[in-house]
Write an enzyme that holds these catalytic residues in place. Sequence first.
Site, PDB file in Angstrom:
ATOM      1  N   THR A 170     -64.547  48.132  27.739  1.00  0.00           N
ATOM      2  CA  THR A 170     -65.939  48.482  27.415  1.00  0.00           C
ATOM      3  C   THR A 170     -66.051  48.705  25.912  1.00  0.00           C
ATOM      4  OG1 THR A 170     -65.476  50.849  27.523  1.00  0.00           O
ATOM      5  CG2 THR A 170     -66.281  49.811  29.536  1.00  0.00           C
ATOM      6  N   ASP A 171     -67.257  48.674  25.407  1.00  0.00           N
ATOM      7  CA  ASP A 171     -67.486  49.298  24.110  1.00  0.00           C
ATOM      8  C   ASP A 171     -67.499  50.817  24.345  1.00  0.00           C
ATOM      9  OD1 ASP A 171     -67.999  49.888  21.489  1.00  0.00           O
ATOM     10  OD2 ASP A 171     -69.601  48.427  21.241  1.00  0.00           O
ATOM     11  N   TRP A 172     -67.453  51.571  23.274  1.00  0.00           N
ATOM     12  CA  TRP A 172     -67.262  53.030  23.396  1.00  0.00           C
ATOM     13  C   TRP A 172     -68.454  53.700  24.091  1.00  0.00           C
ATOM     14  CZ3 TRP A 172     -63.343  50.618  22.240  1.00  0.00           C
ATOM     15  CH2 TRP A 172     -62.135  51.226  21.905  1.00  0.00           C
TER      16      TRP A 172
END
Length: 871
Positions: free
Chosen positions: A293-295
């Site tokens: 995922t992105d953060w």
Amino acid sequence: MPFFKSFPFGALCLLGCSFALAESDANLESRQNVLEGWESPSYYPTPLGGWVPEWEEAYAKAHAVVSNMTLAEKVNLTTGTGFFMGPCVGQTGSAERFGIPRLCLQDGPLGVRNTDHATAFPAGITVGATFDKQLMYDRGVAMGEEFRGKGVNIHLGPSVGPLGRKPRGGRNWEGFGMDPSLQGIGSAQTIKGVQSTGVIATVKHLVGNEQELFRMIFPIQPVGFLSKPYSSNIDDRTMHELYLWPFADSVRAGVGSVMMAYNDVNSSSSSQNSELINHLLKDELGFQGFVMTDWFAHQGGVSSALAGLDMAMPGDGAVPLLGTSHWAGELSRSVLNGTVPVERINDMATRIVATWFKLGQDKDFPAPNFSSHTDAETGLIYPGAVVSPIGVVNQYVDVQDDHNTVARAIARDAITLLKNEDNVLPLDSNASLKVFGEDAGPDPQGLNSCADKGCNRGVLTMGWGSGSAKLPYLITPEEGIKAKAPKTEFHITDKFPRDIEADPEDIAIVFINADSGENFITVEGNPGDRTVSDLYAWHHGDELVMDAAEKFSTVVVVVHTVGPIIMEKWIDHPSVKSVLVAHLPGQEAGMIADILFGEHSPSGHLPYTIPRSESDYPESVSLINDPFKKIQDTFTEGLFIDYRHFQRTNTTPRYPFGHGLSYTTFSLTSPRLTPVTPLTEYPPPRPAKGTPPTYPDTIPSASEVSWPEGLTRIWRYLYPYLDNPTSIKPGDDYPYPEGYSTTPKPPPRAGGAEGGNPALWDVAFTVEVTVTNTGAVSGRAVAQLYVELPPQVVPDTPKLQLRQFEKTKVLQPGESEVVRMDITRRDLSVWDVEVQDWKVREVGKGAKLWVGGSVEDLRVVCEIGGECGDA
Ligand code: BGC
């Protein structure tokens, strides 16, 4: 020095997020406000990794290890241990019994973020402007060595999404330019370089993260209407021919990991979008590594696992530091109760471990020796835990080596000369020079005076956000110029000194800039995207140029910029003789002096179009700023972004894509076309899939995720363990998504290897052109190859599309070099949405291959099935 070097975007939540999203919610997020016609289809199950020959050995090693792992060890690798729970921006748990440490993930695309003694390389946009494949690769190698030297397992770069659809988009500068081929080549070269050092590269962000505003979930409830990221609505052909294109190149280059975007794509959140991950990435593009995922973009536990996600970063859900996650123990639970198939958790762990083996990280890979949270030598080992053991966190390892050589070469060879009337450049170092603009000097508040470059002071070396790095040192333009022309007078201010004397022989050099960055920092009112100054220079830069032009009869403008700026206020002023775009040079901003004084001829080319007016762009690429709605950002312009749009609408730009002058001139002659692989309408059938390793599908024993005896728990640390796991019973009420299935789909015909059907990369033709330096000084030329597909057989296609380029060595006056460019089957294809494959109409007959110095400066052409000649 503040305790945290940078204030994270989730920081608001530290103030109280008890009313934030329900964590550990195993249910699917229901789709909201789906725009009719823009619904992402379902694609299940996740294709297992390990079916291409290049990864066979790594998968065999991974299989041997994962076969003996407990459920807790597998889950450990898939879930970050929480924000600020280790030295890096993200870290997984470990599987120590097998020698697998907590893997360290660290930004960013231009160097190791938030640390010391590391090179701040020129940004991606600068690298793109060099049009130099070797420098792209060399920078990758140098960055890889630095990440390795700091103990980073997973480098969070390169970035090819955003592609640059929106000229105001905040993060375009992290990538290589507003063209899929330029992005794809830049990305592939970077990945090969980085990974040659054993560091895993991460291509990001898949896909459609074209603006910063409203990119992500806004974690504070109950302001529900603020809570949803925008949906990038992209049609199938546009997806393949523009946005997915550089990702295909990256997968073909063997990239080890892929980061998903924050936004939704066709109303399904990227990190749990089965069409994007299971279908396009893992099946069609044959991606064998792991997907993260992105953060804080993790929105669903089971749903993301089923959609093909392999790693949640930094482990927390949408809200950091609460100690809760959609995965960690909850992933253990969903495996034990049978909701997430055992096959899926095995595949997640196998993909991560196989990538680790593939890059050779099982042998002598250093542990992290830096902290991205503090500069102090000792500090908290788990800063997010507040109460944490203390130890040495920074060893200040110097990883710079001689990498400034490549940084300098890029900073120099990217500098793009837009205009040079009366051959004012190069300058004589004895000329009477007066330099204006804060952008020529240092940050008055000191080097690295603001976290993550979240300020625009002094020369603009990079944009802001996670894509920035600290400058280990900075050579300013002022210093570079002073070293060559010591008598120069400097006015390092954006206020023009009205009372200044101007002699007729004086030359004014005016430095201006335009900045942008990532949404978690707002700089001078710009929330990442350029909202305040439109596409104009910041800090009244246009006025500074105009004031100088009124006073001096010879003005040279130098622009440091994240992307296109509008120059109309001054570009035609008779005093403005020369304009240089120096892009974002990183620590070596002083290289501008090499070009100003003619030690080298400029050889950069624009990686985007410079328009005359912002209204020249299609309206659909404007920023959307509507906090009260779920934003539907529909890519109605389709394939027509940047120069593709300008050509379609016959709009004359101020400077076209690819434009860049030199102090010398070049001829392009003797074009030759050699057919290599005969084309067919569609590629030959894809190779069959190899057999991925498999495991028994028995549900593991619950005891595998019981809290180990004697474990000292760290508060808020994310563990794979559960209280009383033996009480977990098989569940049968999980609302699986529509279309969910555990029966593998027939392999897509456009797939077959990493990047897709390998026949897409068959070289169909080679084009050779002789480049001769016809001027009086040495210089490097760029040959750009644009494909024109015959419009009568290929409708709705941009007139010209960059597909290849080559840069010559430094040619002396009179010297020639034959450049060779390969054109592949893919370069001549369009995506057939019906057949779901790449199609070459009439076996390419009638397609024209143009070669020139920009999209508007085409010099020679070869027609497939016809002749080659002058344009
Ligand atoms: C950015 C990513 C970055 C990550 C970790 C996110 O906000 O979008 O590009 O890698 O943070 O810092």
